[in-house]
Design a protein around this motif. Structure first.
Motif, PDB file in Angstrom:
ATOM      1  N   GLN A  77      54.940  35.540  23.511  1.00 61.23           N
ATOM      2  CA  GLN A  77      56.355  35.847  23.639  1.00 61.23           C
ATOM      3  C   GLN A  77      56.726  36.384  25.027  1.00 61.23           C
ATOM      4  OE1 GLN A  77      58.913  35.587  20.829  1.00 61.23           O
ATOM      5  NE2 GLN A  77      57.266  34.105  20.612  1.00 61.23           N
ATOM      6  N   GLY A  78      56.112  37.513  25.428  1.00 62.45           N
ATOM      7  CA  GLY A  78      56.517  38.169  26.668  1.00 62.45           C
ATOM      8  C   GLY A  78      55.492  38.050  27.771  1.00 62.45           C
ATOM      9  N   LEU A  79      55.969  38.085  29.026  1.00 60.48           N
ATOM     10  CA  LEU A  79      55.108  37.950  30.200  1.00 60.48           C
ATOM     11  C   LEU A  79      55.570  38.929  31.263  1.00 60.48           C
ATOM     12  CD1 LEU A  79      52.790  36.158  31.441  1.00 60.48           C
ATOM     13  CD2 LEU A  79      54.608  34.736  32.413  1.00 60.48           C
ATOM     14  N   GLY A  80      54.627  39.695  31.814  1.00 62.15           N
ATOM     15  CA  GLY A  80      54.973  40.659  32.849  1.00 62.15           C
ATOM     16  C   GLY A  80      53.869  40.806  33.870  1.00 62.15           C
ATOM     17  N   ALA A  81      54.219  41.214  35.089  1.00 63.91           N
ATOM     18  CA  ALA A  81      53.250  41.434  36.164  1.00 63.91           C
ATOM     19  C   ALA A  81      52.977  42.919  36.295  1.00 63.91           C
ATOM     20  CB  ALA A  81      53.773  40.874  37.483  1.00 63.91           C
ATOM     21  N   TRP A  82      51.705  43.285  36.508  1.00 67.10           N
ATOM     22  CA  TRP A  82      51.296  44.687  36.608  1.00 67.10           C
ATOM     23  C   TRP A  82      50.469  44.860  37.863  1.00 67.10           C
ATOM     24  CZ3 TRP A  82      47.984  47.489  32.301  1.00 67.10           C
ATOM     25  CH2 TRP A  82      47.980  48.865  32.561  1.00 67.10           C
ATOM     26  N   LYS A  83      51.046  45.521  38.866  1.00 69.91           N
ATOM     27  CA  LYS A  83      50.353  45.772  40.129  1.00 69.91           C
ATOM     28  C   LYS A  83      49.387  46.941  39.981  1.00 69.91           C
ATOM     29  CE  LYS A  83      51.453  44.427  43.804  1.00 69.91           C
ATOM     30  NZ  LYS A  83      50.874  43.381  44.693  1.00 69.91           N
ATOM     31  N   ASN A  84      48.185  46.775  40.555  1.00 67.44           N
ATOM     32  CA  ASN A  84      47.180  47.852  40.612  1.00 67.44           C
ATOM     33  C   ASN A  84      46.946  48.467  39.236  1.00 67.44           C
ATOM     34  OD1 ASN A  84      45.324  49.619  41.810  1.00 67.44           O
ATOM     35  ND2 ASN A  84      46.894  51.112  42.351  1.00 67.44           N
ATOM     36  N   TRP A  85      46.683  47.636  38.267  1.00 71.99           N
ATOM     37  CA  TRP A  85      46.592  48.108  36.893  1.00 71.99           C
ATOM     38  C   TRP A  85      45.454  49.102  36.687  1.00 71.99           C
ATOM     39  CZ3 TRP A  85      42.596  47.786  33.362  1.00 71.99           C
ATOM     40  CH2 TRP A  85      41.507  46.964  33.702  1.00 71.99           C
ATOM     41  N   ASP A  86      44.362  48.944  37.447  1.00 74.56           N
ATOM     42  CA  ASP A  86      43.169  49.757  37.234  1.00 74.56           C
ATOM     43  C   ASP A  86      43.009  50.877  38.243  1.00 74.56           C
ATOM     44  OD1 ASP A  86      42.652  48.150  39.407  1.00 74.56           O
ATOM     45  OD2 ASP A  86      40.684  47.457  38.707  1.00 74.56           O
ATOM     46  N   GLY A  87      43.976  51.034  39.154  1.00 76.81           N
ATOM     47  CA  GLY A  87      43.867  52.047  40.191  1.00 76.81           C
ATOM     48  C   GLY A  87      42.905  51.680  41.293  1.00 76.81           C
ATOM     49  N   ALA A  88      42.353  50.481  41.250  1.00 75.63           N
ATOM     50  CA  ALA A  88      41.400  50.011  42.248  1.00 75.63           C
ATOM     51  C   ALA A  88      41.946  48.823  43.030  1.00 75.63           C
ATOM     52  CB  ALA A  88      40.079  49.622  41.573  1.00 75.63           C
ATOM     53  N   GLY A  89      43.260  48.586  42.913  1.00 74.83           N
ATOM     54  CA  GLY A  89      43.908  47.535  43.678  1.00 74.83           C
ATOM     55  C   GLY A  89      43.969  46.181  43.013  1.00 74.83           C
ATOM     56  N   HIS A  90      43.560  46.087  41.753  1.00 77.75           N
ATOM     57  CA  HIS A  90      43.606  44.813  41.051  1.00 77.75           C
ATOM     58  C   HIS A  90      44.929  44.669  40.289  1.00 77.75           C
ATOM     59  CE1 HIS A  90      39.153  45.579  41.343  1.00 77.75           C
ATOM     60  NE2 HIS A  90      39.264  44.385  41.904  1.00 77.75           N
ATOM     61  N   ASP A  91      45.452  43.465  40.246  1.00 70.16           N
ATOM     62  CA  ASP A  91      46.699  43.178  39.545  1.00 70.16           C
ATOM     63  C   ASP A  91      46.417  42.308  38.326  1.00 70.16           C
ATOM     64  OD1 ASP A  91      47.813  44.424  41.790  1.00 70.16           O
ATOM     65  OD2 ASP A  91      48.166  42.499  42.803  1.00 70.16           O
ATOM     66  N   MET A  92      47.367  42.254  37.410  1.00 70.80           N
ATOM     67  CA  MET A  92      47.198  41.378  36.256  1.00 70.80           C
ATOM     68  C   MET A  92      48.545  40.914  35.714  1.00 70.80           C
ATOM     69  SD  MET A  92      46.287  43.654  32.848  1.00 70.80           S
ATOM     70  CE  MET A  92      44.545  43.712  33.217  1.00 70.80           C
ATOM     71  N   MET A  93      48.469  39.856  34.929  1.00 67.29           N
ATOM     72  CA  MET A  93      49.604  39.410  34.136  1.00 67.29           C
ATOM     73  C   MET A  93      49.404  39.903  32.715  1.00 67.29           C
ATOM     74  SD  MET A  93      51.192  37.820  36.515  1.00 67.29           S
ATOM     75  CE  MET A  93      52.585  37.223  35.524  1.00 67.29           C
TER      76      MET A  93
END
Length: 316
Positions: A77-93
């Motif tokens: 259903q939903g899609l979002g972008a998450w910058k620096n999700w882990d505090g180590a500079g990695h991003d995710m959808m």
């Protein structure tokens, strides 16, 4: 967002926006209905099954990551972008989903590695959208007029723990004007209602996650997802397994009845949209074949395009 089943069953930044006047719903609906979406020609469509959505879509989009959760009967259903999700500079959808009994869950697909995190089960009967704003993850509550919030740090901890996890909302759901679809941009939450053809903007309190409404916009009919950029509002609209979807664009800050509005045809059953580093990502629910047998286009992967390319087409 609202799927066909749900509708039948119950009959990622910029400045704050000032309140804008809204035109009468009937007038805007008539103007939106008058927009002819570009469906010209048959594109290559080598990257998805079923009939082509047309040259505009096929020339802009390509196949990306496989959507998780489909083999377990969950409906994207939903899609979002998450910058620096882990505090180590990695991003995710982030992808939100639901299944029979209206149980929600969240998956994460890490940018660069394509590693899948989750699932994390959440309290949401439909999980119609997902957005990360000011350290909070927002997902619709148990109906389309309330919003649950989760601390982003708590979701990150669940992803890092591995396996299937459960995350409770941080406090009670807050009533909002509509929560069928949503996105975040500039520290603001944009959320709207599939049926009411309206989108609302909310300032987010970074400390408490509390929402304060600031503006209202008219949207296209049957909106399932929205993406906000510096120049445009981009809407994903769809209804029905056999019908093509449409991608509507209108100048940022304008109602859908504005002369800048135009659209092009897309494969069936489009859902959430999100911009990540200049790439527009688009989610489909048609790959959930247990819930939707016989869809016009059975799409089991995310699609992506250059965000800047989306407005470049001839209106019809």
């Amino acid at each position: 967002m609202r799927s066909v089943v749900r509708r039948t069953a119950i009959a990622l930044i910029g400045a704050s926006l000032a309140l804008v006047a809204t035109a009468p719903a009937t007038a805007v609906a008539q103007e939106a209905a008058a927009i002819k979406c570009n469906d010209s020609g048959q594109g290559g469509r080598a990257f998805y099954p079923g009939p082509s959505a047309g040259k505009v879509y096929d020339s802009k989009f390509e196949q990306a990551n496989r959507i998780p959760g489909l083999t377990e009967g969950y409906v994207p259903q939903g899609l979002g972008a998450w910058k620096n999700w882990d505090g180590a500079g990695h991003d995710m959808m982030l992808i939100s989903m639901y299944t029979d009994g209206y149980k929600g869950r969240i998956y994460g697909i890490e940018a660069g590695t394509s590693k899948v995190f989750g699932p994390v089960d959440i309290r949401s009967d439909h999980a119609g959208g997902i957005a990360v704003v000011k350290g909070w993850v927002f997902v619709p509550g148990d109906n389309n007029t309330s919003m649950n919030k989760y601390k982003a740090a708590d979701l990150a901890a669940k992803f890092k723990a591995g396996g299937r996890q459960t995350l409770a909302p941080n406090g009670p759901a807050q009533k909002v004007g509509g929560a069928s679809f949503l996105t975040g941009y500039g520290g603001v939450l944009y959320t709207g209602h599939f049926d009411d053809d309206r989108m609302y903007t909310y300032e987010v309190n970074g400390t408490t996650g509390r929402l304060e409404k600031t503006a209202t916009y008219q949207t296209p009919d049957k909106t399932q997802g929205v993406m906000v950029t510096r120049t445009h509002f981009v809407y994903s609209t769809s209804y029905g397994r056999k019908n093509p979807s449409n991608i509507h664009l209108v100048a940022h800050g304008k109602n859908i009845g504005d002369p800048s509005a135009k659209c092009f045809q897309a494969p069936s059953m489009s859902e959430g949209m999100a911009d990540y580093e200049g790439t527009a990502w688009l989610l489909y629910e048609s790959g959930a074949t247990q819930a939707y047998p016989g869809a016009r286009n059975v799409i089991e992967h995310l699609h992506r395009a250059r965000t800047a390319d989306l407005p470049e087409f001839a209106s019809r």
